[in-house]
Every structure is written in C-alpha cells, then in structure tokens.
Design a protein around this motif. Sequence first.
Motif, mmCIF file in Angstrom:
data_model
loop_
_atom_site.group_PDB
_atom_site.id
_atom_site.type_symbol
_atom_site.label_atom_id
_atom_site.label_comp_id
_atom_site.label_asym_id
_atom_site.label_seq_id
_atom_site.Cartn_x
_atom_site.Cartn_y
_atom_site.Cartn_z
ATOM 1 N N GLN A 112 -3.780 1.479 8.603
ATOM 2 C CA GLN A 112 -4.432 2.572 8.194
ATOM 3 C C GLN A 112 -4.092 2.386 6.671
ATOM 4 N N VAL A 113 -2.746 2.205 6.260
ATOM 5 C CA VAL A 113 -2.415 2.246 4.889
ATOM 6 C C VAL A 113 -2.814 1.117 4.128
ATOM 7 N N THR A 114 -2.707 -0.263 4.754
ATOM 8 C CA THR A 114 -3.254 -1.264 4.021
ATOM 9 C C THR A 114 -4.668 -1.208 3.796
ATOM 10 N N GLY A 115 -5.437 -0.778 4.960
ATOM 11 C CA GLY A 115 -7.053 -0.588 4.876
ATOM 12 C C GLY A 115 -7.272 0.227 3.454
ATOM 13 N N LEU A 116 -6.596 1.567 3.399
ATOM 14 C CA LEU A 116 -6.913 2.562 2.272
ATOM 15 C C LEU A 116 -6.481 2.023 0.913
ATOM 16 N N TYR A 117 -5.216 1.254 1.230
ATOM 17 C CA TYR A 117 -4.880 0.535 -0.077
ATOM 18 C C TYR A 117 -5.751 -0.595 -0.699
ATOM 19 N N SER A 118 -6.299 -1.213 0.397
ATOM 20 C CA SER A 118 -7.499 -2.135 0.010
ATOM 21 C C SER A 118 -8.773 -1.538 -0.473
ATOM 22 N N ALA A 119 -9.201 -0.489 0.032
ATOM 23 C CA ALA A 119 -10.234 0.117 -0.138
ATOM 24 C C ALA A 119 -10.243 0.859 -1.847
ATOM 25 N N VAL A 120 -9.076 1.403 -1.990
ATOM 26 C CA VAL A 120 -8.996 2.011 -3.164
ATOM 27 C C VAL A 120 -8.806 0.989 -4.324
ATOM 28 N N GLU A 121 -8.259 -0.434 -4.091
ATOM 29 C CA GLU A 121 -8.157 -1.235 -4.971
ATOM 30 C C GLU A 121 -9.506 -1.837 -5.319
ATOM 31 N N ARG A 122 -10.292 -2.371 -4.305
ATOM 32 C CA ARG A 122 -11.469 -2.663 -4.404
ATOM 33 C C ARG A 122 -12.429 -1.776 -5.140
ATOM 34 N N THR A 123 -12.410 -0.507 -4.630
ATOM 35 C CA THR A 123 -13.203 0.071 -5.385
ATOM 36 C C THR A 123 -13.061 0.528 -6.981
#
Length: 385
Positions: A112-123
């Motif tokens: 959940q954290v790595t997914g949100l981290y990746s989503a924020v980074e890519r966005t």
Amino acid sequence: MIAIPLLVLATTGSAARTGMVAAAELVPLVLFKIVAGPAIDSLGPRRVALTCDTLSVVAVAAVPLLHTAGLLSFGALLALVALAGALRGPGDAAKHAMIPSVVAAARVPMEQVTGLYSAVERTASMLGAALAGVLVLALGPADALLVDAASFGIGVLVLGLGTRRLARVGDAGEEPADALGYRVRLREGWRFLRTDRLLMGIAVMVALTNMLDLAWSAVLMPVWAVDSGHGAGALGLLFAVWGGCSALGSLVAAKWGDRLPRFRVYLVAFLVTGLPRYAVLALGAPWVVVLGAFVVGGAASGFLNPILGAVELERIPPALVGRVTALVSAMAWGLMPLGSLLGGVATQAWGFAATTLATGLVYFVVTTAPALDPAFRQMDGARGA
C-alpha cells in the motif's frame, strides 16, 4: 530536467555543453547516493532528507540569481548543477529509506505504501514536466528555476511537519556512528546486497531495464515522432498517457497488491509493458494501435515499482535500510547515461526500426530471464517477513 537544458541552449547555443550539464548532475547524484548510505542509517533518513532538501533550495536558487546578476559563468553553472545532483542523490535515497517506518506507523501492508509512493512519484513527474513547460514559456528558464527552488522549501515544510512522529529507521540495530569506520559500514551494505541473490538480481535487472528505457525515451521515441510525421504533440501525448496510466496502475497495486501473487504479477506486467511498446513503433503500427499499447503498457508498468519496492524493503534488516536501498538505487541510475548513448549510436548505424525491435527483444530477455531463476520465486515468500 527542462529549465536548465533550455537555459544552457539559450545562453550558449551548444548541444555539447547541454550534455555536459546533464552529466554534471547525474554523476555526483549516483556517487553520493552510494556513499550516503551509512549516514542515512546513522543519522536517520528523515534528518538526511530534510538537510539535503534545505540545501537544495540554495543550490537551485543560486542559478537564476547569479544569471540575473550576470555572474553565472559556465563553470559556475556546472558546479551548482553538480552540487544539486550531490544533494538530490542522498535526499532521494533517504526518503525511500523512510518507507518502512511509514509502514510501521500506519500499520498497513508494504504494497500500500510502495504503491502510493510510486503513484505520487509518477504523477508528480508527469505534471511537473507539463508545469515546467508552462513556466519556461511564461517566465523564461532562469526565473522558472526560482519556482523549482521554492518547491524544495515547500517540500521541507511538508516533510518536516508530516513525519515528526515517525520512528527513525535503524534505531533498533545500528551501531553508533563512531563504533565502525564509514567505509566498513558501507561495505556491510554492499556485502548484504551481494549475498542476497534475489535483491542482487532485482538490482541488476532494474539497472538494465532503466538503461533500455532511457534509450527508448531519449532517442527512439523522439526519432519515431519525427520519422512518422506525428510530431512533438503526439510524443508529448504518449508520454502523458504512459505516465498517467502508470500512476493509475500504482494506485491499483496500492489497493490490492498485498492480495496478488507477486512473482506472477511481475512476469505478466513486464511482458505487457516491455516488448509491445517497442514492437508497435518498430513495425509502424497505426496511431490507434500505438496509443492502445501505451495505455495498456503504462498501466502494467504501475504494478512493478510497488512489488519490487515491497520485496526490497521487506528483505533488508532495519539497520541496513539506508545503505542497501541507496546502493540499489545507485545501481538503477548507473547505466542510464549509457542507454541514451547506445541508443543514438545504434540508431545511426542500424536505422530506427531495427534498433527499436532489437532493444525490445533485449528488454524481453532481461525481464523474463528471472522466470528461470529460482531465487526470484522468493518474491512471494518475502511478504510479511
């Protein structure tokens, strides 16, 4: 990424000097990311991240301020860009090393954290590039960098206020800073990475795919845009579609990733996101097919960083998180300059179609070879470790 190269071109008109500036940032970024690991573990990732971002305000703001004052020589620009890279490497590594403490504080699955981290980074990367284009047009490249410097200051405030209650990673097991020599502690991180076959395999695989991805984005995609006649508009749209769909994929991984079989998702995601995007360009597929491949491939790519990040952070002892994650990240960046160089040379020698298809096939081999390595099947076993 956008303002500084345009500033160099506007003031010098030299593509060679533009390349020198890019290298001046990337080389210290990788080197300082490697050597920062022991400091991150000893001082705590939060302190290192806040310090690096605070100093980045000064380093980045100095470029437009000296330019406006007529004092920005090319040598001074190289030095400031190198300083910015030297600060960004440890700063980025320290933020990544904070993830385990976020997971512990929030009491949620690692995905959940790595997914949100990746989503924020890519966005943020997608929107930041678009905003940079607008700012450069409206303010000029120099003044746009003032906004960039201000963003570091805002980031320091957000990070500082938002992470006050986080436990420092490494408190439980790290030796005091003066108990071991810095080089000894750095070697400890490398020794752990080298002896963990799964983590080392992931690090090598990501280094190779990042190299191929840079050849794709920096050389092959622009050449396709020109040769096909679709132009810069289509190029920007495809990058935006890829980034947006990747962010959505990361959000899905954040929501349901802890319920999915990691190894199988890893293989399927790379099969979808790898060779197809190269093949549609190399074979001259119609625009709608190219766009569809980027939608599907981008969404699939969003699952990769959450899975690989979760596996990595679950296998590393808390006392070594800073050192090992910094080394893995440095390896991921290390071959990227070679990607653009090889992509350009190969395209010049073999032509666009042959180079693009060959790159896609190499990508396929690199990302599917782990299916033959039993160590990669430990991805699922790492969960909850």
